[in-house]
Design a protein around this motif. Structure first.
Motif, PDB file in Angstrom:
ATOM      1  N   ILE A 182       0.854  -1.183   0.000  1.00  0.00           N
ATOM      2  CA  ILE A 182       0.000   0.000   0.000  1.00  0.00           C
ATOM      3  C   ILE A 182       0.890   1.233   0.000  1.00  0.00           C
ATOM      4  O   ILE A 182       1.737   1.398   0.873  1.00  0.00           O
ATOM      5  CB  ILE A 182      -0.946   0.018   1.214  1.00  0.00           C
ATOM      6  N   GLY A 183       0.700   2.066  -1.022  1.00  0.00           N
ATOM      7  CA  GLY A 183       1.431   3.325  -1.110  1.00  0.00           C
ATOM      8  C   GLY A 183       0.536   4.461  -0.632  1.00  0.00           C
ATOM      9  O   GLY A 183      -0.683   4.411  -0.801  1.00  0.00           O
ATOM     10  N   THR A 184       1.146   5.468  -0.026  1.00  0.00           N
ATOM     11  CA  THR A 184       0.393   6.648   0.391  1.00  0.00           C
ATOM     12  C   THR A 184       0.950   7.866  -0.338  1.00  0.00           C
ATOM     13  O   THR A 184       2.137   7.912  -0.686  1.00  0.00           O
ATOM     14  CB  THR A 184       0.451   6.864   1.912  1.00  0.00           C
ATOM     15  N   SER A 232       4.293   0.482   2.094  1.00  0.00           N
ATOM     16  CA  SER A 232       4.539  -0.534   3.118  1.00  0.00           C
ATOM     17  C   SER A 232       3.760  -1.787   2.755  1.00  0.00           C
ATOM     18  O   SER A 232       2.857  -1.750   1.917  1.00  0.00           O
ATOM     19  CB  SER A 232       4.128  -0.016   4.503  1.00  0.00           C
ATOM     20  N   THR A 233       4.140  -2.878   3.376  1.00  0.00           N
ATOM     21  CA  THR A 233       3.494  -4.152   3.095  1.00  0.00           C
ATOM     22  C   THR A 233       2.541  -4.511   4.225  1.00  0.00           C
ATOM     23  O   THR A 233       2.936  -4.532   5.392  1.00  0.00           O
ATOM     24  CB  THR A 233       4.540  -5.266   2.911  1.00  0.00           C
ATOM     25  N   GLY A 283      -3.295 -10.743   9.066  1.00  0.00           N
ATOM     26  CA  GLY A 283      -3.517 -10.428  10.465  1.00  0.00           C
ATOM     27  C   GLY A 283      -3.314  -8.962  10.813  1.00  0.00           C
ATOM     28  O   GLY A 283      -3.558  -8.559  11.941  1.00  0.00           O
ATOM     29  N   GLU A 284      -2.902  -8.141   9.838  1.00  0.00           N
ATOM     30  CA  GLU A 284      -2.675  -6.713  10.075  1.00  0.00           C
ATOM     31  C   GLU A 284      -3.785  -5.884   9.442  1.00  0.00           C
ATOM     32  O   GLU A 284      -4.445  -6.329   8.500  1.00  0.00           O
ATOM     33  CB  GLU A 284      -1.341  -6.270   9.471  1.00  0.00           C
ATOM     34  N   ALA A 285      -3.953  -4.663   9.969  1.00  0.00           N
ATOM     35  CA  ALA A 285      -4.953  -3.736   9.436  1.00  0.00           C
ATOM     36  C   ALA A 285      -4.355  -2.342   9.336  1.00  0.00           C
ATOM     37  O   ALA A 285      -3.476  -1.982  10.129  1.00  0.00           O
ATOM     38  CB  ALA A 285      -6.187  -3.719  10.331  1.00  0.00           C
ATOM     39  N   ARG A 286      -4.834  -1.553   8.371  1.00  0.00           N
ATOM     40  CA  ARG A 286      -4.412  -0.165   8.189  1.00  0.00           C
ATOM     41  C   ARG A 286      -5.640   0.718   8.039  1.00  0.00           C
ATOM     42  O   ARG A 286      -6.615   0.335   7.380  1.00  0.00           O
ATOM     43  CB  ARG A 286      -3.560   0.010   6.937  1.00  0.00           C
ATOM     44  N   ARG A 326      -1.455  -2.857  -4.245  1.00  0.00           N
ATOM     45  CA  ARG A 326      -1.001  -3.897  -5.179  1.00  0.00           C
ATOM     46  C   ARG A 326      -0.946  -5.207  -4.406  1.00  0.00           C
ATOM     47  O   ARG A 326      -0.254  -5.305  -3.392  1.00  0.00           O
ATOM     48  CB  ARG A 326       0.366  -3.592  -5.770  1.00  0.00           C
ATOM     49  N   CYS A 327      -1.675  -6.191  -4.905  1.00  0.00           N
ATOM     50  CA  CYS A 327      -1.679  -7.512  -4.287  1.00  0.00           C
ATOM     51  C   CYS A 327      -0.357  -8.205  -4.623  1.00  0.00           C
ATOM     52  O   CYS A 327       0.039  -8.264  -5.788  1.00  0.00           O
ATOM     53  CB  CYS A 327      -2.864  -8.316  -4.813  1.00  0.00           C
ATOM     54  N   LEU A 328       0.319  -8.694  -3.595  1.00  0.00           N
ATOM     55  CA  LEU A 328       1.631  -9.316  -3.795  1.00  0.00           C
ATOM     56  C   LEU A 328       1.573 -10.839  -3.856  1.00  0.00           C
ATOM     57  O   LEU A 328       2.472 -11.462  -4.406  1.00  0.00           O
ATOM     58  CB  LEU A 328       2.581  -8.889  -2.672  1.00  0.00           C
ATOM     59  N   ASP A 329       0.572 -11.430  -3.249  1.00  0.00           N
ATOM     60  CA  ASP A 329       0.439 -12.896  -3.216  1.00  0.00           C
ATOM     61  C   ASP A 329      -0.885 -13.309  -3.836  1.00  0.00           C
ATOM     62  O   ASP A 329      -1.845 -12.559  -3.818  1.00  0.00           O
ATOM     63  CB  ASP A 329       0.460 -13.412  -1.778  1.00  0.00           C
ATOM     64  N   GLU A 330      -0.908 -14.542  -4.335  1.00  0.00           N
ATOM     65  CA  GLU A 330      -2.146 -15.049  -4.918  1.00  0.00           C
ATOM     66  C   GLU A 330      -2.602 -16.277  -4.177  1.00  0.00           C
ATOM     67  O   GLU A 330      -1.796 -17.184  -3.961  1.00  0.00           O
ATOM     68  CB  GLU A 330      -1.920 -15.399  -6.386  1.00  0.00           C
TER      69      GLU A 330
END
Length: 180
Positions: A100-102, A121-122, A126-129, A140-144
């Protein structure tokens, strides 16, 4: 009565939801992180993994107006910079990883709008922003496949219809305001 992680999230979020404050947003974020750590064995979550919907509404609160959605995203899915109008949103990842870019919105002396990337940042499982009204970000999704929960303080469709959400486009290597 069964109290799975989704039911617990809804009950606890309804109890703390109200006007936008630091304390309320932190409480909802904590609840969403707990939801993102729910065991895959819970039937509602097992169904999301099995069916992999691009978008599914998990809860729409009739009293408070908040909405919880689940999105299954393939690797490399990119969502260009945008804000959420008057709305605030929390993204929580249940599975996968997302960059996620800001951005900051800058207006040149001639009135042209452009974005300056602040950082990236990635977000991991289990994390939230939290993104408050006016915050500009891309994803941008990094994993599928990744499974993302998106909590919005109100229905984004009404914000979109009222043209309160700003979406940006890239022109000559610069992010700027998209077409009206």
């Amino acid at each position: 009565m069964t109290h799975d992680a989704l039911t617990t999230f809804i009950t606890r979020t309804r109890a703390v939801f109200g006007p936008l404050t630091s304390e309320m947003v932190a409480a909802v974020r904590a609840q969403l992180e707990q939801l993102a750590r729910a065991p895959d064995s819970e039937p509602w979550l097992a169904a999301l993994h099995r069916e992999a919907p691009a978008s599914r509404e998990l809860h729409r609160d009739a009293t408070h107006g908040f909405v919880l959605l689940a999105h299954t995203e393939p690797a490399d899915l990119y969502r260009a910079p945008h804000d959420h109008g008057r709305n605030w949103v929390i993204y929580a990842l249940q599975r996968g990883a997302m960059e996620i870019g800001t951005y900051a919105r800058v207006e040149d002396p001639d009135g042209r709008v452009r974005l300056v990337r602040r950082d990236a940042s990635t977000l991991r499982a289990g994390e939230a922003r939290i993104y408050l009204p006016g915050d500009i970000h891309d994803t941008r999704c990094l994993d599928e496949p990744s499974l993302l929960f998106r909590f919005t303080a109100r229905d984004l469709k009404s914000e979109e219809e009222a043209r309160l959400i700003t979406r940006y486009v890239e022109r000559d290597g610069t992010w700027t305001v998209g077409p009206a």
